[in-house]
Design a protein around this motif. Structure first.
Motif, PDB file in Angstrom:
ATOM      1  N   ILE A  74       0.707  -1.385   0.056  1.00 59.31           N
ATOM      2  CA  ILE A  74      -0.064  -0.036   0.125  1.00 59.31           C
ATOM      3  C   ILE A  74       1.038   0.714  -0.155  1.00 59.31           C
ATOM      4  N   SER A  75       0.276   1.923  -0.769  1.00 62.98           N
ATOM      5  CA  SER A  75       0.951   3.657  -0.777  1.00 62.98           C
ATOM      6  C   SER A  75       0.322   4.325   0.334  1.00 62.98           C
ATOM      7  N   TRP A  76       0.877   4.349   1.444  1.00 63.78           N
ATOM      8  CA  TRP A  76       0.286   4.539   2.626  1.00 63.78           C
ATOM      9  C   TRP A  76      -0.092   6.749   2.670  1.00 63.78           C
ATOM     10  N   VAL A  95      -2.471   6.872   0.738  1.00 61.04           N
ATOM     11  CA  VAL A  95      -4.286   7.059   1.360  1.00 61.04           C
ATOM     12  C   VAL A  95      -4.718   7.694   2.284  1.00 61.04           C
ATOM     13  N   LEU A  96      -3.401   8.263   2.967  1.00 58.91           N
ATOM     14  CA  LEU A  96      -3.238   9.787   3.225  1.00 58.91           C
ATOM     15  C   LEU A  96      -3.996  10.580   3.109  1.00 58.91           C
TER      16      LEU A  96
END
Length: 426
Positions: free
Chosen positions: A170-172, A175-176
């Protein structure tokens, strides 16, 4: 002390201080909720992650108000409605709540059976029956002080959905960004999905359950009385309710966030956009995210179902028993509260029985959501009005901060219901 601490003790751990709020929040992420969150994650990717941030303060407001009504008055919500409002209103709301909860139980035990079939094979309906019987047996035959910690431990099953996310890449940062600065669209599908999330997250049975559990805690704790009779006990109890609800609703929304995220980074990104049930979501994860993610997701469905079914059945039993002035409480023996346990048993068994009918579980769940949405608003209005009345709460009427949160939640749910009917059939 089960569910909540003895308010007179000062040296308890955080875990010991958590109870009705934690269980209520975790039960909100039932298999039906998992299905909804999986659907919106699969259909819109990161597009609805922001809803977890918005629903959190709204849930806090209405759940703290509900809990305080129970702890202050020594009676649940239905009992207070019976005392202060017309009988026709009480019986209408309780009847619709019983109907919606029974359908929800049917969907949940069905989802649990389907999840176990995915894991080990065999008859899904047979497993659904077994789960219903297990849940009912725990509630009826295990004394409250020993049964309450079981529910509390079952909340940990939901951590499976946090672990599932960390089993995929996941590309956090993205996401944020997409959570804090969402791309909101105004097409019918997106709006209906938002309504579905709000309707799933803020449910009437949660109000009744948490209020009644506060009553159970008070009655099961030596020396504790309703706060209207023992105002010197207020400071510790109201602080404990606040902490418990903040943590419980945070837990609920974190899990919802991670379920949406799981579906977004697996199903959505691989073009799987149409998910109808939690079991379908689990099965779809297997080829996309691997065996470990599949096992965690499926096990989580079973664990949270074992938590949610008794909460749904219990909320129905509390509401009906209070409406008819029967003896209530999981802390009583069966013969001491026969009406209460009869409703609890009927709600569970009827829910199980619906899995043997020709009723489409997806359509049944849809109608359950419709009923929940319709009755949530008047119940929330009544709860907020009661919490501000001195003849109900004495000197413990709610402060302006809780009024703001509670009425905001009520207004948003009212808008959600209006939108639901406005987009009907589109």
């Amino acid at each position: 002390m089960p569910l909540a601490p003895n308010a007179l003790q000062k040296n308890q751990s955080l875990w010991e201080k958590l109870g009705p709020g934690l269980i209520t929040g975790a039960a909100d992420d039932d298999p039906s909720g998992i299905a909804t969150y999986s659907q919106v994650g699969a259909a819109f990717g990161y597009g609805l992650l922001w809803t977890a941030l918005v629903t959190y303060p709204l849930m806090i407001g209405i759940q703290i108000v509900s809990a305080q009504i129970g702890r202050v008055t020594g009676h649940g919500i239905a009992a207070n409605i019976r005392k202060h409002y017309p009988a026709w209103l009480l019986y209408s709301l309780v009847g619709l709540l019983l109907l919606a909860n029974t359908i929800n139980i049917a969907a949940d035990v069905g989802a649990m059976g389907a999840a176990l079939k995915l894991l080990i094979g065999g008859p899904a309906v047979g497993y659904a029956v077994a789960f219903g019987v297990i849940s009912l047996t725990l509630q009826v035959f295990i004394p409250f002080p020993r049964y309450a910690p079981i529910l509390k431990v079952l909340t940990l099953a939901l951590l499976a959905y946090v672990a599932t996310v960390f089993s995929v890449k996941i590309s956090w940062a993205e996401v944020l960004y997409r959570t804090v600065i969402p791309h909101v669209t105004f097409n019918v599908g997106y709006i209906v999905a938002v309504v579905a999330v709000f309707g799933t997250t803020i449910s009437p049975y949660m109000f009744f359950w948490q209020a009644s559990q506060e009553v159970e805690v008070q009655r099961a704790t030596d020396g504790q009385e309703p706060l209207t009779q023992a105002p010197w006990q207020a400071w510790r109890n109201l602080r404990r309710i606040k902490l418990d609800t903040y943590v419980g609703m945070a837990f609920s929304n974190v899990i919802a966030f991670f379920i949406i995220l799981t579906a977004a980074v697996t199903l959505y990104q691989h073009g799987v956009r149409d998910i109808q049930t939690s079991a379908q979501a689990a099965a779809a994860l297997r080829p996309l995210a691997g065996e470990f993610a599949f096992l965690l997701f499926s096990a989580g469905i079973i664990g949270c179902g074992l938590l949610a079914v008794p909460v749904l059945a219990g909320a129905s039993a509390y509401a009906v028993a209070e409406a008819f002035e029967w003896r209530i409480g999981l802390g009583r023996e069966v013969m001491q509260a026969r009406g209460f346990y009869t409703i609890l048993t009927l709600a569970t068994l009827l829910g199980v029985a619906l899995n043997f009918t020709a009723i489409d579980p997806i359509k049944a769940l849809f109608w359950s959501a419709v009923i929940n949405g319709v009755i949530a608003v008047p119940i929330m209005v009544i709860v907020m009005l009661m919490a501000a009345r001195r003849d109900v709460m004495g000197k413990f009427t709610i402060r302006w901060q809780l009024k703001a949160l509670g009425w905001s939640a009520t207004g948003i749910m009212a808008c959600a219901v209006i939108v639901m009917f406005a987009t009907w059939g589109q």
